[in-house]
Design a protein around this motif. Sequence first.
Motif, PDB file in Angstrom:
ATOM      1  N   LEU A   1       0.824  -0.848   0.109  1.00  0.00           N
ATOM      2  CA  LEU A   1      -0.503  -0.048  -0.051  1.00  0.00           C
ATOM      3  C   LEU A   1       0.531   0.967  -0.317  1.00  0.00           C
ATOM      4  CD1 LEU A   1      -2.741  -0.789   2.386  1.00  0.00           C
ATOM      5  CD2 LEU A   1      -2.986  -0.515  -0.297  1.00  0.00           C
ATOM      6  N   VAL A   2       0.891   2.489  -0.651  1.00  0.00           N
ATOM      7  CA  VAL A   2       1.460   3.512  -1.127  1.00  0.00           C
ATOM      8  C   VAL A   2       0.702   4.814  -0.773  1.00  0.00           C
ATOM      9  CG1 VAL A   2       2.510   4.591  -2.349  1.00  0.00           C
ATOM     10  CG2 VAL A   2       2.559   2.083  -2.574  1.00  0.00           C
ATOM     11  N   TRP A   3       0.721   5.842   0.066  1.00  0.00           N
ATOM     12  CA  TRP A   3       0.214   6.819   0.323  1.00  0.00           C
ATOM     13  C   TRP A   3       1.191   8.222  -0.797  1.00  0.00           C
ATOM     14  CZ3 TRP A   3      -4.480   8.773   1.888  1.00  0.00           C
ATOM     15  CH2 TRP A   3      -5.360   8.233   2.229  1.00  0.00           C
ATOM     16  N   MET A   4      -0.377   8.779  -1.263  1.00  0.00           N
ATOM     17  CA  MET A   4       0.742   9.571  -2.913  1.00  0.00           C
ATOM     18  C   MET A   4      -0.239  11.249  -2.226  1.00  0.00           C
ATOM     19  SD  MET A   4       1.754   7.172  -5.870  1.00  0.00           S
ATOM     20  CE  MET A   4       0.062   6.941  -5.693  1.00  0.00           C
ATOM     21  N   ILE A   5       0.888  12.212  -2.877  1.00  0.00           N
ATOM     22  CA  ILE A   5       0.231  13.218  -3.167  1.00  0.00           C
ATOM     23  C   ILE A   5       1.234  14.067  -4.301  1.00  0.00           C
ATOM     24  CG2 ILE A   5       1.813  14.599  -1.772  1.00  0.00           C
ATOM     25  CD1 ILE A   5      -0.424  16.731  -1.317  1.00  0.00           C
ATOM     26  N   ASN A   6       0.735  14.434  -5.283  1.00  0.00           N
ATOM     27  CA  ASN A   6       0.844  15.017  -6.784  1.00  0.00           C
ATOM     28  C   ASN A   6       2.043  14.055  -7.581  1.00  0.00           C
ATOM     29  OD1 ASN A   6      -0.656  16.922  -6.017  1.00  0.00           O
ATOM     30  ND2 ASN A   6       0.834  17.848  -4.873  1.00  0.00           N
ATOM     31  N   ASN A   7       1.751  12.079  -7.098  1.00  0.00           N
ATOM     32  CA  ASN A   7       2.293  11.679  -7.807  1.00  0.00           C
ATOM     33  C   ASN A   7       4.103  11.333  -6.808  1.00  0.00           C
ATOM     34  OD1 ASN A   7       1.396  10.281  -9.936  1.00  0.00           O
ATOM     35  ND2 ASN A   7       1.135  12.044 -11.437  1.00  0.00           N
ATOM     36  N   LYS A   8       3.399  12.040  -5.544  1.00  0.00           N
ATOM     37  CA  LYS A   8       4.751  11.904  -4.929  1.00  0.00           C
ATOM     38  C   LYS A   8       5.069  10.961  -3.541  1.00  0.00           C
ATOM     39  CE  LYS A   8       7.855  14.908  -1.751  1.00  0.00           C
ATOM     40  NZ  LYS A   8       8.315  15.709  -1.278  1.00  0.00           N
ATOM     41  N   THR A   9       5.544   9.927  -3.882  1.00  0.00           N
ATOM     42  CA  THR A   9       5.564   8.659  -2.472  1.00  0.00           C
ATOM     43  C   THR A   9       5.834   9.849  -1.256  1.00  0.00           C
ATOM     44  OG1 THR A   9       5.980   6.970  -3.875  1.00  0.00           O
ATOM     45  CG2 THR A   9       5.843   6.725  -1.825  1.00  0.00           C
ATOM     46  N   LEU A  10       4.615   9.323  -0.460  1.00  0.00           N
ATOM     47  CA  LEU A  10       4.360  10.101   1.034  1.00  0.00           C
ATOM     48  C   LEU A  10       4.822   8.756   2.191  1.00  0.00           C
ATOM     49  CD1 LEU A  10       1.095  11.690   1.264  1.00  0.00           C
ATOM     50  CD2 LEU A  10       3.804  12.960   0.826  1.00  0.00           C
ATOM     51  N   GLU A  11       4.581   7.245   2.183  1.00  0.00           N
ATOM     52  CA  GLU A  11       4.719   5.885   2.745  1.00  0.00           C
ATOM     53  C   GLU A  11       4.129   5.391   2.175  1.00  0.00           C
ATOM     54  OE1 GLU A  11       3.613   4.968   7.358  1.00  0.00           O
ATOM     55  OE2 GLU A  11       3.412   7.263   7.013  1.00  0.00           O
ATOM     56  N   GLU A  12       5.130   4.275   2.334  1.00  0.00           N
ATOM     57  CA  GLU A  12       4.990   2.868   1.830  1.00  0.00           C
ATOM     58  C   GLU A  12       5.355   1.388   2.582  1.00  0.00           C
ATOM     59  OE1 GLU A  12       6.607   0.353  -2.300  1.00  0.00           O
ATOM     60  OE2 GLU A  12       6.842   2.867  -2.428  1.00  0.00           O
ATOM     61  N   GLU A  13       4.014   0.879   2.225  1.00  0.00           N
ATOM     62  CA  GLU A  13       4.279  -0.834   3.201  1.00  0.00           C
ATOM     63  C   GLU A  13       3.619  -2.224   2.390  1.00  0.00           C
ATOM     64  OE1 GLU A  13       3.035  -1.803   7.115  1.00  0.00           O
ATOM     65  OE2 GLU A  13       3.894   0.597   7.515  1.00  0.00           O
ATOM     66  N   THR A  14       4.683  -3.366   3.028  1.00  0.00           N
ATOM     67  CA  THR A  14       3.695  -4.381   2.409  1.00  0.00           C
ATOM     68  C   THR A  14       3.171  -4.221   3.526  1.00  0.00           C
ATOM     69  OG1 THR A  14       5.490  -4.786   1.088  1.00  0.00           O
ATOM     70  CG2 THR A  14       4.341  -6.379   1.591  1.00  0.00           C
ATOM     71  N   SER A  15       1.384  -3.854   2.775  1.00  0.00           N
ATOM     72  CA  SER A  15       0.010  -4.245   4.617  1.00  0.00           C
ATOM     73  C   SER A  15      -0.968  -4.750   3.351  1.00  0.00           C
ATOM     74  CB  SER A  15       0.438  -2.790   5.620  1.00  0.00           C
ATOM     75  OG  SER A  15       0.250  -3.541   6.891  1.00  0.00           O
ATOM     76  N   ALA A  16      -1.901  -4.998   5.109  1.00  0.00           N
ATOM     77  CA  ALA A  16      -3.211  -4.631   4.755  1.00  0.00           C
ATOM     78  C   ALA A  16      -3.766  -3.087   4.975  1.00  0.00           C
ATOM     79  CB  ALA A  16      -4.171  -5.452   4.653  1.00  0.00           C
ATOM     80  N   LEU A  17      -2.886  -2.374   5.848  1.00  0.00           N
ATOM     81  CA  LEU A  17      -3.355  -1.728   6.215  1.00  0.00           C
ATOM     82  C   LEU A  17      -2.362  -0.590   6.621  1.00  0.00           C
ATOM     83  CD1 LEU A  17      -5.118   0.285   8.097  1.00  0.00           C
ATOM     84  CD2 LEU A  17      -4.222  -0.934   9.958  1.00  0.00           C
ATOM     85  N   LEU A  18      -1.911   0.579   5.666  1.00  0.00           N
ATOM     86  CA  LEU A  18      -1.207   1.868   5.446  1.00  0.00           C
ATOM     87  C   LEU A  18      -1.945   2.694   6.605  1.00  0.00           C
ATOM     88  CD1 LEU A  18       2.185   2.143   5.204  1.00  0.00           C
ATOM     89  CD2 LEU A  18       0.943   3.090   3.160  1.00  0.00           C
TER      90      LEU A  18
END
Length: 799
Positions: free
Chosen positions: A156-173
Amino acid sequence: MRISQLFSVFLAFSELLAVKVLYHFEDDTVILPCGQLSNETIIWQGPVNYSTYGYGEIINPKLSKSTRLSVIHENGSLQYNLQIRHFSSEDEGHYKCIRGGSLKGVKEEFFTLTIGTRPINLRIEEEDSQNIVYGYLNRVLKLSCTVIHGIPNGKLVWMINNKTLEEETSALLVYSFKPKQEDHLQNYTCATKSDISQYSMERTVQLFVFMLPIVSISFNKTLGIPEGEDLSLYCNYSSNHEVKELKWEKMFPHNSQLDERSPYLNIKSINRQNAGKYKCTVTNMAGIASDIVTIEVYYPPTIHVTFEDRGSYKQLNCLANGVPDQYIFTQWEHRSDYSDLIRYLPDNGIGKLILPNTMGETDRHHDRGFYICHASNNVSLNGSNSFIRGEFFLKARGKPYFVTSNNNTQYGIKGQHGHLTVDFVSFPEFKNISIIGGDMINSSDNYNLETMRIVDKVYNKTVYVNGSRLVISMNIKNENDFRSYTIKLSNQFGSTTFNISLRSASCPETPEIMKIMPRESKVIVQWRARFHGGFPQSFFIQYRRRDVQYWNTIPVSDPRMHIDSIDGLTPRTEYFIRIYSKNIKGKSNFTDVILIKTGITNDSDSENLVFLVLIVPFLIAIGVLYWQYKKGNLRALERTSCFKRQPINNEVGIEGVENNVNEMQNNIEQNPVAQNLDVLVYSSIDRRAHLSIGQTVSYSTTPKKKPNYLEKRKVNKASVGQASGTVNTATKKGPDRLSYIEVSFEPNPNEYKFYIHGSENRTNYVDIDFSKKVSSYADSHRESDDDSIPQACAMQNYE
């Protein structure tokens, strides 16, 4: 050994051989790469039990799925890649590429293909039905994203304007941060990421940030107001959500709440007891914000400007008087008589200005005008600008000068009235005006003077100033009037001059045809250029057959040449010829139309023969007659003449022509002997003869018949060869046919009258009036010749 043990051994062996596990969605096209290590043929094997799939580029036809398989190879390449189309569960399993080679470990390459599945149920916990997430400025906000992963298990990846904020191999981020003001209304995206696809699922929410209100009463935290005026304060605030409360407070001598709930605070007729600090407070869901302003009750200064002329320099003083007695001075403004801004001048910080001495400007009394200063003690009048202005009008004096907006080059039209115009400034008034050039030296009757607003460039700024306009009238008679004129003005401080070059600005004058020399199939035309109108001119020859309506135009390629030819004409054919010139202003009028007839031959031997047979005897006869005249034997000459004594003009020939065409125009040059005769000349018109006497008169009386168009005929005055006038005169009129004689005259006799006499007793038959004007040749075909009308040139008078 049991099957489970065999599988464990296989897995260990696969790990040892670095098996590549690949995931693909159903119906994908899968390509397994394999590079050749030696010259041995590559063998592809696959499920079940490593069955042979391909040998080199050949696919095993015994496979049920052979139509979906192919080996991709390009000539010269070492790659033999296995391609599987429409990937399905039938294709899952282990694949091997046997490449050959000396080392066992690199001879084979293993792949495991597995069908992948997409993730589902991607959600953001905090969003509402409008896909909005709410947060507070500078408070921690957590954004939670959940998903049910597919195969293989992804990230799962959190992004803003195609810029990655946080990334983790998990079902919850969960992404935690403190929203800032710039985060308001930003879009945040949660997406899944796996080996099969970069982002197979994604969800976007918009962040709404609750922020404190922004409150501002005034940009200046201390405001001065004149005593007795009304005070009006405005609490200017902004909030991105609903405001709960707004209130005003007076912070002296103790905090006290005012009964005001609107953004406006109004105090009628403020006095000194109302001075102090005022606070506006605004409350919304995010919190409380306020602004404070200090009110000081003052009275504004009064401004007085003084001027000091210290000889070597000039000084202006901006004197202010008010409370508080602390002032700010801005830069000075220098404006013209009509308040046009000329320049800004720096203040020295205490309200004083020393005028700089600028060569070329100050000596032309360009320092004249309004000087404005601005001073402030931060007290405004009724909400207006707190800076108060004061002004002083400096009356500079000096010798007269001509303003920069004058034109050194002015235009006129020959033969018309024109004028020269100049604007000038003179303080004090001028005493004398001199105009040098042509016939207008010191002539006060030739000009008009008017005081008016004029344009000048003062210190590189174009403005209006007080001045005078001098208009000099003149009659432009000829080209010599287009010349330079000098205007001189004087007053008690000195004098100055201004030069004007008067130029022509008109169409060219009509050129003059000097000679036309017909040949068998061409005509040579020679002309004289006249006034060009002030611009370079070019020439155009027009011609047409007599029986054709439309004109042909020949541009003269070199305007310096005044001779050209018309080629490709029909022999023994009558043509009309005319010329006009043209410049950038337009066209001249056409010359008079000339009728000529092309010759039979242009052979030089024939011309020499004609000269020997016709001209030489004629010249000899003229010489004998002249010799008889000198001896006093006048009767011998009278027997061959029908004219009374008249001078023979030596400039241009006069000829008689039959049927509008004189053979002399085509073949015969002027008699040089007869040109010098100054005797009483008579000549009989013999219908059997063709005679030319000098440059006075020539005629042809060969009988010819034409239809009787007498009532429609027009008379043409034209130039043939060196002749410029032809008169057609009917001599005999029948019922339907007409015999006639044509006589050509040029120049007009200026001392003697011209008569046509009887052959016996010299009785006057006809008196010739040379003052009359005649139109161009015409016959029944000329009535539709519309384009033969001379074109008028539109002229513009320039100032």
